[in-house]
Design an enzyme around this catalytic site. Structure first.
Site: not given
Ligand code: PLP
Ligand code: SF4
Length: 344
Positions: A91-92, A95, A104, A108, A111, A113, A272, A309, A316
């Site tokens: 996206r950037y 990076r 995982c 959580c 989460c 994702r 999010d 985000d 972000k």
């Protein structure tokens, strides 16, 4: 001695009295939509604290997850439009993210994702990884590669080592970063072998995900210290969550405990728009108000950047609050005590 293992089903949670018997049926539906896993370390924490505390809210599935509101999204931060090859999000300019793991150690409940990870989601194959390395090689603007997932540190050390070796060999990639929750939720897994794997010839940063000071037990602090002692700088990211850490004293104690243990708070994320997480969400003004109460009262070392985000893929952005206001006769600067000064 029987080796303790993670709790992975609603009936196991019911046996441990972590969920109420009358909720079991509804929670089976929750677990079918998003995996459940609670590591031994976190299970111990859950036993030591009263129900409905910050640890419980983060990890024990709740019936409220079945409630979806219209503004919630399957891909809350719009990653998919920047997925250049499978698992690589660019996206950037300087990076990119590499989603090297799709599982995982713990799940959580908030989460961001949650619709892309866990059993049933697609992991990157060796062929996908080869395509990702090619993409990075062909894009000299990529200065940093961020391994994420899922949790990259859950991979077998030998597999992780192959990935790191490939990335280190790309000359324009100068920095590697790993986003992980493993040292926090499963500190025993930070083994000697993993530490050796993470000893590489380029700069490697690890950003651990931690939301509440109670997560930083002596074992967790030890696992983090073992990474730092290997020369790996540790940063932290936290998600601002209603009922978990939406309290200035909790945030202060979290950030101080991190800094006192050589972990620099990096980001505080506004939650999010993930499906089934409205019970965790607070408004931007509530978030700004909390962050404002930390500014100036807490060492600059302890201040993460509060970011959101943008839903849909805008990226972000810092949410402030802002202390400089321009007017027709110059700037008005407000200090942490609310005093306003003119600056011409
Ligand atoms: C968050 C994110 C990054 C990392 O951003 P930093 O501000 O450098 O931490 C990189 N790529 C994507 C797609 C991201 O969402
Ligand atoms: S560790 Fe990160 S990716 Fe994994 S469930 Fe928690 S928030 Fe999601």
């Amino acid at each position: 001695m029987k080796k303790s293992r993670s709790l992975r089903t609603i009936s196991e949670l019911a046996q441990e009295q972590l969920v109420a018997a009358e909720d079991v049926l509804a929670l089976e539906k929750v677990a079918a939509a998003f995996n459940v896993a609670i590591t031994p370390t976190v299970a111990t924490l859950l036993k030591n604290f009263p129900k409905e505390n910050a640890i419980h809210k983060q990890f024990v599935p709740q019936v409220a997850e079945l409630e979806h509101s219209p503004e919630e999204l399957a891909d809350p931060i719009g990653d998919s439009q920047f997925e250049k090859v499978k698992g690589l999000i660019h996206r950037y300019p300087d990076r990119c993210l590499l989603k090297v793991a799709n599982v995982c150690p713990i799940y959580c409940r908030f989460c961001f994702r949650k619709e892309m990870i866990g059993a049933g989601s697609d992991a990157m194959s060796s062929a996908d990884l080869v395509k990702a390395y090619e993409y990075i090689r062909e894009h000299p603007s990529i200065w940093e590669v961020i391994l994420t997932g899922g949790d990259p540190l859950i991979l077998k050390p030998a597999h992780l080592k192959r990935i790191l070796d490939q990335l280190v060999a790309i000359s324009h990639v100068e920095v590697l970063r790993i986003h992980s929750r493993l040292p926090i939720v499963d500190p025993e897994k930070v083994s000697q072998q993993l530490l050796e794997t993470l000893t590489i010839s380029k700069a490697l940063y690890i950003v651990v995900h931690v939301n509440h000071p109670d997560e930083l037990t002596p074992e967790v602090i030890k696992s983090c210290a073992s990474l730092i002692d290997k020369g790996i700088p540790l940063l932290s990211q936290s998600v601002l969550l209603k009922g978990v850490n939406d309290d200035p004293d909790v945030l202060k104690s979290l950030f101080r405990k991190l800094v006192a243990n050589r972990i620099k708070p990096y980001y505080l994320h506004h939650p999010d728009l993930v499906r089934g997480t409205s019970h965790f969400r607070l408004s931007i003004s509530e978030g700004q108000n909390l962050v404002q109460q930390l500014q100036g009262h807490l060492s600059g070392l302890c201040q993460p950047t509060y970011v959101i985000d943008i839903p849909g893929g805008g990226g972000k952005v810092p949410l402030g609050p802002c202390y400089a206001h321009q007017s027709k006769d110059g700037w008005k600067l407000e200090n942490y005590l609310g005093e306003v000064f003119s600056y011409e």
